[in-house]
Design an enzyme around this catalytic site. Structure first.
Site, PDB file in Angstrom:
ATOM      1  N   HIS A 114       5.281 -24.974 -23.658  1.00  0.00           N
ATOM      2  CA  HIS A 114       4.562 -25.820 -24.625  1.00  0.00           C
ATOM      3  C   HIS A 114       5.450 -26.050 -25.848  1.00  0.00           C
ATOM      4  O   HIS A 114       6.039 -25.100 -26.368  1.00  0.00           O
ATOM      5  CB  HIS A 114       3.259 -25.128 -25.026  1.00  0.00           C
ATOM      6  CG  HIS A 114       2.415 -25.960 -25.939  1.00  0.00           C
ATOM      7  ND1 HIS A 114       1.666 -27.026 -25.479  1.00  0.00           N
ATOM      8  CD2 HIS A 114       2.233 -25.918 -27.285  1.00  0.00           C
ATOM      9  CE1 HIS A 114       1.048 -27.591 -26.505  1.00  0.00           C
ATOM     10  NE2 HIS A 114       1.377 -26.940 -27.606  1.00  0.00           N
ATOM     11  N   GLU A 179      14.021 -25.526 -25.151  1.00  0.00           N
ATOM     12  CA  GLU A 179      13.166 -25.268 -23.980  1.00  0.00           C
ATOM     13  C   GLU A 179      14.017 -24.910 -22.764  1.00  0.00           C
ATOM     14  O   GLU A 179      13.649 -24.058 -21.958  1.00  0.00           O
ATOM     15  CB  GLU A 179      12.292 -26.486 -23.672  1.00  0.00           C
ATOM     16  CG  GLU A 179      11.220 -26.754 -24.720  1.00  0.00           C
ATOM     17  CD  GLU A 179      10.319 -27.927 -24.361  1.00  0.00           C
ATOM     18  OE1 GLU A 179      10.105 -28.209 -23.175  1.00  0.00           O
ATOM     19  OE2 GLU A 179       9.820 -28.583 -25.300  1.00  0.00           O
TER      20      GLU A 179
END
Ligand code: GRF
Length: 192
Positions: A114, A179
């Site tokens: 997320h 990420e």
């Protein structure tokens, strides 16, 4: 939790809805000799997802299931996961919310990335919210998936500085770069 036994890699499905850059990064990670997972299946709700091209490129099975009727879609997907002996699921830009029933069947075996420092900014538009609120840091989180959106146990997080000149687009780019490091690190943390 699934544990790594011997040299056998954990059969993993990645769920996507769009670009799939995290998917590509996870595929690369899975090919490293000591990686604990193999990516054996790509699932999407979106037949136009750009990330589907990695199915051909890396010779990985794919499945497109429209979520117009999510019950039917989930039943199909669960069958397929069983057939392919999938034991672990990585959500990577998957824009549908999985049902309680589905999550129960893979309890503790579904993780998600997320683009915010959870519990801050669950849901969509995280970068817009961070900039509007004049936050000094943003980031990303890998967490276990539970029935409550973006609320499961956090595995790892990474912070990113927000500069005055940042826009939601530039921030998204910077976070995405992190990420790519965070998702494999979180998987290592679970299995190694
Ligand atoms: C990423 O920012 C991820 O954190 C979020 O959706 C985006 C997916 O990007 N859940 P990609 O499809 O992996 O390029």
């Amino acid at each position: 939790m699934v544990k790594l036994t011997g040299l056998k890699k954990i059969k993993t499905a990645v769920f996507i809805s769009g670009t799939g850059s995290n998917l590509k990064n996870l595929i690369k990670f899975s090919k490293i000799k000591n990686s604990s997972i193999s990516i054996d299946l790509i699932i999407t709700n979106n037949s136009k997802a750009k990330g589907l091209r990695f199915s051909n490129q890396f010779n990985i099975k794919k499945n497109v299931s429209s979520f117009k009727d999510s019950k039917i879609a989930e039943a199909k997907i669960l069958n397929l996961l069983k057939k392919e002996n999938i034991d672990f699921i990585c959500l990577a830009g998957f824009m549908k919310i999985l049902s309680k029933n589905f999550i129960k069947k893979f309890n503790g075996k579904i993780i998600n990335i997320h683009p915010s420092l959870l519990p801050k900014y669950k849901g969509l538009d995280t970068h817009i919210k961070a900039i509007q609120n004049k936050d000094k840091v943003a980031g990303c989180t890998v967490h276990f998936v539970t029935a409550k959106l973006d609320s499961g146990k956090i595995i790892l997080q990474k912070k990113v500085k927000i500069l005055k000149k940042d826009t939601p687009t530039s921030l998204a780019k910077k976070v995405l770069k992190q990420e790519y490091k965070l998702y494999p690190a979180a998987i290592k943390k679970i299995f190694n």
